[in-house]
Structures are given as C-alpha cells and as structure tokens.
Design an enzyme around this catalytic site. Structure first.
Site, PDB file in Angstrom:
ATOM      1  N   LYS A 206      49.488  28.819  46.413  1.00  0.00           N
ATOM      2  CA  LYS A 206      48.370  29.643  45.952  1.00  0.00           C
ATOM      3  C   LYS A 206      47.655  28.907  44.838  1.00  0.00           C
ATOM      4  CE  LYS A 206      47.219  33.800  43.317  1.00  0.00           C
ATOM      5  NZ  LYS A 206      47.701  35.022  42.636  1.00  0.00           N
ATOM      6  N   GLU A 434      35.000  39.389  46.490  1.00  0.00           N
ATOM      7  CA  GLU A 434      35.924  39.897  45.477  1.00  0.00           C
ATOM      8  C   GLU A 434      35.604  39.325  44.097  1.00  0.00           C
ATOM      9  OE1 GLU A 434      40.760  40.411  44.907  1.00  0.00           O
ATOM     10  OE2 GLU A 434      39.921  39.998  46.889  1.00  0.00           O
ATOM     11  N   LYS A 438      34.303  41.227  40.314  1.00  0.00           N
ATOM     12  CA  LYS A 438      34.901  41.048  38.992  1.00  0.00           C
ATOM     13  C   LYS A 438      33.869  40.681  37.922  1.00  0.00           C
ATOM     14  CE  LYS A 438      39.363  39.873  41.005  1.00  0.00           C
ATOM     15  NZ  LYS A 438      40.345  38.803  41.291  1.00  0.00           N
TER      16      LYS A 438
END
Length: 447
Positions: A206, A434, A438
């Site tokens: 990740k 996404e 934010k």
C-alpha cells in the site's frame, strides 16, 4: 510548586544554551474570555491546539524554542526539551503547566522553503503566554526568565484579555476566486498505475498518494476565524494552528489521533477507508455497509491496524485492539479501530510518535518502499502535511494528531493537501473522487 522538566532554545534562539538559564512560570484563573483574541496580530509566534475531549491551548510568543532536522530529530527535540524543562519552575495548577507545542515534517529531509518557510523538520515552542481551557476552568500562564518578569507578563495579559469581549466577532469567509491543482486527472491516473505495478511486482502492499490544491482567495483569510468555523462543523476533530514569526500559517482540523499518552497509558487508532455521508441516515448506512463489505477497504484498513500493533508492541506490557467502528464526520465516514496499550517502563510520548510515524494511513507498507514511491510520484513538498502535530510536557506526556485536513495560509492564498491509500485493486477514478472529498472540509469554509 511544581518542578517541570526538557533541552531548549531560549527566547527565540536557534540553539539552546547550556548555561544555567532559569525559566519561571506563573498561572492564574482567567475566567470567561475569548481565548482566540490572543491570536490577533502577526508579529509573534502563535499556537493553537484543541482536542475532541475539551482541552484547548492558545499560545503567543516564544519562551523556549526547540528545532531539529535529520534522522535523529525526534531524539534531539526530546533532549533539548529535557534540559529546558529542568530549568523551569512552575507555580500553578498542573492543568496550566507550560507545554511544548508544535510538530514535525513528513520527511526527515524537509527544507523550510515556500510555502513552508519557517517550518523546520521539527519545531516546538513553549509560549511566553499560554491560555489553557479545560471543561470547567480557563487558566492564563506566563513564562519568563525571572519571577518578576513572569509575574509582570501575567498581570499585563490578564488585564488585557479580561477587558475583551467574551466572544470574538465572527468573520466572513474570504471567498474563493479560483483553484489550481498540482496534479491533473491524467497525471493522477499515471501515478496510481505506477503504484499498482509496484504492488503487483511485490515491492509494495500500500502507498498513500497525495495532491495539493492552491486556492486563490477573494480577500485576506482570518485563519483563527476559519479554524473556529471548522470547530463548529467538526466538533469531534482536532484543531491546530501554527504560525511562526516568519512564514505563513499551517492549520487544520484532522480527524485522526496519532497518540495520546498519560502516564503509562497510550491510546491510538487506525483510521483508513472512507466513503461520503448520505443525504439521509439510510443513505449513510448504505455507504457504510458498502465499505464494511468491500474487500479493498477492509484490506487497506487491516494493513494500518497490523502496522500500528507491530510498531507499539516493543513498548507495551499489554496491547488491546478494539472492535472496528465507524467515524462519522460532516462530509465523510471512516473505518476506525481504537487501539490501547500499557507501556513497559518509562517512555516519552515522542518515542511513541517516532515509532508510529508515518502510519500506513498516510505513508504505506512497507514504509521505506512507500516513502520512496511518495518522493518519486508527488510533485510537491508535503512539508508538515500528514505528519505529527501536538504537544508534550515535562513528564513526557502529551497528545499528537496526524496533520490531515490541513493547509498553509498566506493573506490571499491557501494551499490545501489531501491524499488516499492505493492498494492492489484501487481504481484511479474512485481514488481521485475520494481525494476531492477530503479537500471539502476547509474548502467549504473558505467559500
């Protein structure tokens, strides 16, 4: 009378002196005042911190400053603080004790260039004037090199603040004239696809990629007023403001606790995976159920939980991972897992901060490969974005948040930052959406 302890740079100096410089602090009850009035003006260093549990710290001026860079910056700050606090005598309640407030840059090789002028790789200030607000009391603390200096400063600021209104006049948002991106949708897709190739090759599990958004304002920004608006909209988030006597102002309303330490008890959390809020409670639950059932979200969140457990384990006598829950904010919902530990032996909160930074929620797994990927991919300096910001005291207790939902403000420009975790089955378009979500918390308050 308490005797507080830390190594430090005195009265704005960039290096601490080893001479026997005694510092004295004096405190008194402040009553009901607008503590944000202490932030008015731009000449001095100004600090603000508020946590979701009700503690608020507002500071002005520099009694002691600690700065450091390089890979040993955490140790150097801790060493400076121990010497400075050892020379500081506090006469007042424990709640009003002097604290060092500040933070770190994301990368240890950070250089304080625009928009991060004045922001060293590690920088903390013990303010000359500190207002501490708890659930039931408000205290004013003054720090000086002599008792008479501290007492005189205390009286002057007490009279000054007591004469002000108990409420601060509301300021209108500055308005947004336009925005400019560091990363286009096409560039973002290329970045994500590059990361996915590295994941497929086994180099990464990740990585968190971030974007910067330059916001041109229609007028000057009042950062304390903007922070107050964020506090009303996001009361269960942290709030911070760091403004040095040179450079711009870093501020934000982060949702994520990095660590809280009180004695031998430590609390932290994994916060990773996010979906929008719905228009109705039913829509909220639809988004949440999708997130709970989605293998990509659960994999991303699980990497963070596992990494925090591993990072804390060497310090802990016992460690508890609580059940996964949902953190609901005004515009976004996150998967959240609280984590608690009892420490083995005497530890300073900065030791825990160093061990946890960066969590996979803002860096990646494995950390070294993630950091390399972030440096390769991102066309801007993260500065203090996504790094630890908070406070610590003479006992080594303290609390730090992860500096997300944040930006750097000058008079008519704000640079905002936001990012998202990329894992094996990430879709570039979904990740783009996404990240834009934010940006909203601060962007909405500027418009």
């Amino acid at each position: 009378m308490d005797r507080s302890s830390g190594e430090g740079r005195l009265a704005g100096e960039t290096e601490s002196a080893d001479g026997a410089v005694e510092l004295v602090s004096r405190s008194r009850d402040l009553g009901s005042v607008s503590v944000s009035s202490i932030l008015d003006g731009n000449a001095d260093s100004r600090i603000q911190w508020a946590d979701p549990d009700g503690l608020e710290l507002v500071g002005r001026g520099v009694a002691v400053r600690f700065t450091a860079d390089g890979t040993d910056r955490f140790d150097r700050i801790r060493s400076q603080a121990s010497r400075a606090f050892d020379r500081l005598t506090h006469d007042g309640p424990a709640a009003a004790r002097p604290r060092a407030i500040g933070g770190f840059s994301f990368h240890d090789g950070h250089e304080p260039a625009a928009p991060w002028a004045g922001f060293d790789a590690a920088s903390f200030v013990v303010p000359q004037i500190l207002v501490t607000r708890t659930d039931d009391r408000t205290w004013l603390t003054a720090v000086g090199s002599r008792a008479d200096e501290a007492e005189d400063r205390l009286e002057r600021w007490h009279d000054r603040l007591s004469a002000l209104s108990t409420t601060r006049p509301s300021a209108s948002p500055p308005g947004v004239a336009g925005t400019r991106r560091t990363t286009s949708p096409a560039e973002w897709t290329d970045q994500v696809e590059t990361v996915l190739k590295r994941i497929a090759a086994g180099r990464l599990a990740k990585v968190v990629l971030a974007q910067a958004l330059w916001v041109d304002l229609e007028g000057p920004i009042d950062v304390p007023a903007t922070l107050e608006l964020l506090g009303r909209q996001y009361p269960n988030c942290y709030r911070f403001l760091v403004a040095h006597d040179v450079g711009d102002t870093f501020f934000g309303a982060p949702p994520e606790r990095l660590v809280s330490k009180r004695g031998d008890r430590v609390e932290t959390e994994a916060l990773a995976g996010s979906v929008p809020r719905g228009e109705t409670p039913a829509e909220d639950e639809t988004h949440v159920e999708r997130m709970r059932a989605d293998a990509k979200f659960q994999h991303e969140h699980g990497l963070v939980v596992d990494a925090i457990r591993e990072q804390l384990a060497p310090f802990a006598r016992d460690l508890t991972v609580r059940e996964q829950t949902i953190r609901r904010l005004a515009t976004i919902q996150h998967l959240q897992t609280p984590i608690e530990a009892t420490l083995e032996g005497d530890r300073h909160v900065l030791e825990i901060v160093e061990a946890l930074h960066p969590t996979p929620a803002v860096g990646g797994v494995p950390p070294d490969a993630a950091w390399e990927t972030i440096r390769d991919a991102e066309p801007f300096d993260r500065g203090w974005y996504a790094a630890p910001v908070g406070w610590f005291d003479a006992d080594g207790d303290g609390e730090f948040a992860v500096a997300l939902r944040s930006g750097v403000a000058s008079d008519e420009t704000v640079t905002l930052f936001a990012g998202n975790g990329i894992v094996a089955d990430s879709d570039p378009g979904d990740e783009w959406d996404e990240v834009q979500l934010k940006f909203r918390p601060i962007l909405d308050e500027l418009q």
